[in-house]
Write an enzyme that holds these catalytic residues in place. Structure first.
Site, PDB file in Angstrom:
ATOM      1  N   ASN A 180     -17.381 -97.040 -10.301  1.00 51.26           N
ATOM      2  CA  ASN A 180     -16.200 -97.011 -10.004  1.00 51.26           C
ATOM      3  C   ASN A 180     -15.567 -95.814  -8.959  1.00 51.26           C
ATOM      4  O   ASN A 180     -16.285 -94.689  -8.995  1.00 51.26           O
ATOM      5  CB  ASN A 180     -15.175 -96.439 -11.302  1.00 51.26           C
ATOM      6  CG  ASN A 180     -15.279 -97.938 -12.262  1.00 51.26           C
ATOM      7  OD1 ASN A 180     -15.192 -98.992 -11.919  1.00 51.26           O
ATOM      8  ND2 ASN A 180     -15.532 -97.553 -13.536  1.00 51.26           N
ATOM      9  N   ASP A 187      -9.176 -91.438 -10.701  1.00 49.80           N
ATOM     10  CA  ASP A 187      -7.766 -92.228 -11.105  1.00 49.80           C
ATOM     11  C   ASP A 187      -7.175 -91.357 -12.389  1.00 49.80           C
ATOM     12  O   ASP A 187      -6.079 -91.684 -12.818  1.00 49.80           O
ATOM     13  CB  ASP A 187      -7.844 -93.646 -11.443  1.00 49.80           C
ATOM     14  CG  ASP A 187      -8.838 -94.016 -12.809  1.00 49.80           C
ATOM     15  OD1 ASP A 187      -9.699 -93.031 -13.219  1.00 49.80           O
ATOM     16  OD2 ASP A 187      -9.076 -95.043 -13.045  1.00 49.80           O
ATOM     17  N   ASP A 217     -12.439-103.056 -23.029  1.00 49.06           N
ATOM     18  CA  ASP A 217     -12.362-101.751 -22.940  1.00 49.06           C
ATOM     19  C   ASP A 217     -10.895-101.169 -23.135  1.00 49.06           C
ATOM     20  O   ASP A 217      -9.898-101.858 -22.637  1.00 49.06           O
ATOM     21  CB  ASP A 217     -12.784-100.878 -21.602  1.00 49.06           C
ATOM     22  CG  ASP A 217     -12.109-101.758 -20.501  1.00 49.06           C
ATOM     23  OD1 ASP A 217     -11.900-102.672 -20.317  1.00 49.06           O
ATOM     24  OD2 ASP A 217     -12.170-100.738 -19.303  1.00 49.06           O
ATOM     25  N   ASP A 218     -10.324-100.123 -23.353  1.00 54.57           N
ATOM     26  CA  ASP A 218      -9.286 -99.459 -23.570  1.00 54.57           C
ATOM     27  C   ASP A 218      -8.241-100.389 -24.358  1.00 54.57           C
ATOM     28  O   ASP A 218      -7.200-100.630 -23.890  1.00 54.57           O
ATOM     29  CB  ASP A 218      -8.745 -99.185 -22.139  1.00 54.57           C
ATOM     30  CG  ASP A 218      -9.576 -98.296 -21.270  1.00 54.57           C
ATOM     31  OD1 ASP A 218     -10.549 -97.690 -21.889  1.00 54.57           O
ATOM     32  OD2 ASP A 218      -9.269 -98.221 -19.963  1.00 54.57           O
ATOM     33  N   TYR A 270     -17.837 -98.313 -25.393  1.00 57.34           N
ATOM     34  CA  TYR A 270     -18.580 -98.454 -23.977  1.00 57.34           C
ATOM     35  C   TYR A 270     -19.571 -97.106 -23.531  1.00 57.34           C
ATOM     36  O   TYR A 270     -19.952 -97.084 -22.378  1.00 57.34           O
ATOM     37  CB  TYR A 270     -17.788 -99.120 -22.836  1.00 57.34           C
ATOM     38  CG  TYR A 270     -16.638 -98.080 -22.459  1.00 57.34           C
ATOM     39  CD1 TYR A 270     -16.766 -97.138 -21.754  1.00 57.34           C
ATOM     40  CD2 TYR A 270     -15.442 -98.275 -22.839  1.00 57.34           C
ATOM     41  CE1 TYR A 270     -15.540 -96.214 -21.285  1.00 57.34           C
ATOM     42  CE2 TYR A 270     -14.182 -97.838 -22.619  1.00 57.34           C
ATOM     43  CZ  TYR A 270     -14.539 -96.636 -21.830  1.00 57.34           C
ATOM     44  OH  TYR A 270     -13.349 -95.801 -21.334  1.00 57.34           O
TER      45      TYR A 270
END
Length: 827
Positions: A246, A218, A107-108, A152
């Site tokens: 998360n 976050d 991811d990312d 995702y």
């Protein structure tokens, strides 16, 4: 999540809670552990290895499956065998620590392949699938092996979910026993529907593991999410391989997130479909209670008859309240360490749902994970073996969007649980229904588990220490931990010292209010919505109580004043909650929440003072300009909403009020100035002027001189823009101003100055003048004014003075905020 990883002690506490509540999986993937992501090729040192082995051992001890995740996607060359060997060597090392479950996260990362990979692989998806299959087989095909795709969530799929070549490749080529993570329609999904999961399951050719970001914070330092797990029907449970969630970055703030997730899962742990659960004629006690809970609620009517977010929230808050009463100093459990955590609950065996960046994960398996001997009524919400706690994941900055858009655009690593053969229904829902039924029958037996959990207090060694402020990567060792611990001092009242404040104990109403102020990414709680609505109304209708309103309509004035009084009561309840929370025995929880409650207390205090001013000083022409500010000009959450409703919405420096280094419950109030306050203002004005002088150069006869010279004109001619600061001993500061200084100066020359010249005779200028005489002389001499060009650009005048005994630096900003809001509102 992205940010400072949790400490080893916090992770162990997480395992204890997971076991107690029925969650069974933990995904280690801290984005800021550099050996997890940035320098993934590097092996762990001996000291780091010991830490990880201890952590893996602690997970096993509590029946928690430990999944080690690694993120090689930033810079790996898929076609280079040396790179593949480096990845195998790293995972070999971790497997020797006792870890049996793994996750590969992509991811990312950038979608573009390097030239070497383009020669070997036809697409990015083929490259990822190839290495994932190879690693999976190299490790002996572990029972739990997770894959996080680059696409995702729905919004990341190009061109869309059903037509994504990337997802189709993953579905076709990824080995069938590898689970896939999915976060839902968005990175942070408000709702995850059954239809959307069925759609992606079909393409992936397996049930996904949801990697939920509903409680991840976050992406916005000002937001915290204490609302219940919601927007996910329990009908999803039999259609998922698991759920990972998360967490909020602050460890202790995840109690509600994880507790309600467990309640959600347990409410349909056996994966029963809705049409089988009940017919129209079979309203169970819990369904009746859920209907009652929703009557009169502003929220959309709950359609899930197995799980009520509001009831789950009440259960969680009731148990959490007991934790606040347990004396706990802020110590080792909160020292920063680099490791990620994630909680998961096993879900029925389905394709792996997507997971969000920082979330707790719940995976429900088709095989019952709970002991058959244990009646469902007594199941703790997180007791499912696969249930896991939030994992630490990388944090990405994201642009704020409107409520119908994603609260963040961020990619996050996900954690997943290991799937089992049979799916279980929502554990939380089952937990709720029996409890509700018994509540109505006034039989509390089913709540015994909750009572026990409330009675269980944390041992002293679980206490938490304030983190050191430095990010030590990839993980802090015990020696580093001890060094950090020595640098902190915890305030404990001595034999002759008073506690910080004497306050009533924290109540369930306080916690409920706290949760509603910091609810969920796309919604505020009911009380927060009510406060916003009332403030909007008071602002919009302030002309009926304005000082220059020609025809006062008694009924409208009475309505405005009554609603203002109720709004003030709501503000006071927030401030009282702050005070009681600040004095709670459990400093560990307090420190994780403190910056957030300080923030909301500060803005609510400012808004309360502004409404008081509106009720007695505003003019009917009051303006409330909505500037077109950049999105980053505002803080997020409820505090940001209130900031945008004040006339000085863009003055961001006034709203940036960091909390003190040590929690304090000392409160200051700001209110409009009244003529009766003049003597007190004069008194502290003189005290502040003379502070530090050895010989006060003013006699008692001239006791008013300093006040007359420094504040008298503003108090007499512009009192409508006056505010005073009070503590428990009285007035300790003031903020004064005038909208337009030129007419003010003219008024002074016409009335105030002549009055002063009469009161203070002109001293003889031929001799050396005392300080007092110099001040008297100033009334008799023409002062040099500022040029007109200056006044045209800066027409308003303000004066703010705060006594030296006030040590809270945010007070000055709040007073400035109140004063500038009043000046701006009146033009």
């Amino acid at each position: 999540f992205y940010g400072r990883p949790w400490t080893m002690e916090q992770r162990k506490e997480l395992f204890r809670r997971q076991q107690k509540w029925g969650l069974n999986t933990y995904l280690y993937a801290p984005k800021d552990d550099y050996k997890h992501r940035m320098f993934w090729r590097e092996l762990y040192s001996v000291e780091e290895a010991e830490q990880l082995m201890t952590l893996i051992g602690a997970a096993k001890e509590h029946g928690i499956e430990f999944i080690y995740a690694i993120s090689p996607g930033l810079d790996i060359t898929f076609s280079n065998q040396k790179e593949v060997s480096a990845l195998k060597r790293k995972l070999d090392q971790v497997s020797h620590f006792g870890c049996k479950s793994f996750a590969l996260l992509f991811d990312d990362i950038d979608h573009n392949m390097c030239p070497a990979d383009k020669e070997v692989f036809s697409s990015f998806a083929h490259a990822q699938v190839s290495i994932t299959n190879e690693i999976y087989q190299y490790l002996g095909e572990p029972e739990t092996f997770l894959f996080c795709p680059t696409e995702y969530c729905g919004t990341f799929c190009y061109p869309n979910v059903p037509q994504s070549p990337y997802l189709h490749t993953v579905g076709e080529k990824l080995l069938p026993d590898i689970d896939v993570l999915w976060t839902g329609p968005k990175v942070v999904s408000k709702d995850i529907t059954v239809e959307s999961i069925e759609e992606v399951s079909k393409i992936l050719r397996r049930a996904p593991v949801i990697w939920d970001n509903i409680h991840a914070n976050d992406y916005d330092q000002k937001r915290l999410f204490l609302g219940p797990y919601k927007g996910r029907s329990t009908e999803l449970i039999p259609r998922l391989k698991g759920v990972l969630t998360n967490p909020n970055c602050e460890f202790e703030s995840n109690f509600v997130a994880i507790h309600t997730l467990a309640t959600w899962y347990k409410s349909n742990m056996n994966g029963v479909r809705k049409d089988v659960v009940m017919t129209d004629g079979e309203d169970s006690t819990v369904s009746i209670q859920i209907k009652l809970e929703n009557e009169g609620s502003d929220e959309e009517l709950e359609t899930d008859m197995l799980y009520s977010p509001q009831l789950a929230l009440k259960l969680a808050l009731t148990e959490w309240l007991g934790e606040f009463c347990v004396p706990h100093q802020y110590n080792s459990r909160q020292v920063p360490q680099s490791g990620a955590k994630s909680t998961a609950i096993d879900v029925s065996s389905m394709a792996a749902p997507s997971l969000c960046s920082s979330t707790t994960v719940t995976t429900v398996f088709q095989q019952p994970i709970m002991s058959p001997a244990m009646p469902p009524l007594c199941l703790d919400p997180l007791s499912h073996p696969m249930a896991k706690r939030p994992q630490e994941v990388e944090e990405v900055e994201v642009e704020k969007k409107d409520s119908d858009e994603e609260p963040m655009e961020m990619v996050v690593e996900k954690m997943v649980d290991e799937p089992e053969p049979e799916a279980e229904a929502d554990p939380e829902e089952k937990h709720v229904s029996p409890i509700l039924a018994d509540k109505m029958a006034e039989d509390l037996k089913p709540m015994d588990t909750d009572k026990e959990s409330l009675a269980e207090s944390k041992s002293p060694e679980e206490s938490i220490q304030e983190d050191s402020g430095s990010d030590i990567a990839p993980m802090q060792t015990d020696d580093q931990l001890k060094q950090v611990l020595q640098t902190f001092e915890v305030f404990v009242p001595g034999p002759n010292e008073k506690p910080l404040f004497t306050a009533e104990p924290l109540t369930i109403e306080d916690l409920s209010l706290l949760a509603e102020l910091f609810y969920l990414p796309y919604e505020h709680g009911n009380k927060a919505v009510q406060m916003l609505k009332e403030f909007n109304w008071l602002r919009a209708n302030s002309s009926v109580v304005s000082v220059n309103c020609k025809r006062k309509e008694t009924e409208k004035v009475a309505e405005w004043q009554l609603r203002a009084e109720k709004f003030e009561e709501m503000c006071c309840s927030v401030i009282q909650m702050f005070t009681r929370l600040s004095n709670s025995a459990n400093r560990t929880i307090l420190y994780d929440l403190y910056s957030y409650i300080w923030d909301i207390k500060s803005i609510i205090s400012m808004v309360k003072s502004f409404v008081q001013w509106l009720g007695c000083r505003s003019q009917s022409s009051a303006q409330f300009l909505r500037g077109d500010q950049e999105p980053w000009a505002f803080r997020g959450g409820l505090a940001g909403e209130f900031q945008r409703l004040l006339p000085i919405e863009g003055a961001n420096d006034l709203f940036y009020q960091p909390p003190p280094s040590m929690p304090t419950s000392k409160l200051y109030s700001i209110r409009p100035y009244f003529p009766k306050d003049e003597a007190a203002v004069y008194k502290i004005c003189k005290e502040m002027y003379c502070e530090g002088m050895e010989d006060v150069p003013f006699s008692d006869e001239d006791s008013d001189l300093i006040g007359d010279r420094l504040v008298g004109g503003l108090l007499t001619l512009s009192s409508e823009y006056g505010f005073v600061l009070e503590d428990d001993e009285g007035i300790c500061g003031y903020a004064l101003g005038t909208v337009d200084v030129e007419p003010f100066i003219k008024k002074c020359k016409l009335s105030w100055i002549p009055f002063m010249q009469e009161k203070y005779h002109k001293p003889d200028c031929q001799k050396d003048l005392t300080e007092a005489e110099k001040m008297m002389l100033s009334f008799h001499e023409e002062e040099e004014g500022l040029p007109d060009s200056f006044h045209s650009n800066f027409p308003s005048l303000i004066k703010v003075d705060i006594h030296a005994k006030v040590t809270d630096p945010s007070v000055a900003k709040s007073m400035m905020g109140c004063l500038l809001s009043s000046l701006k509102a009146n033009g």
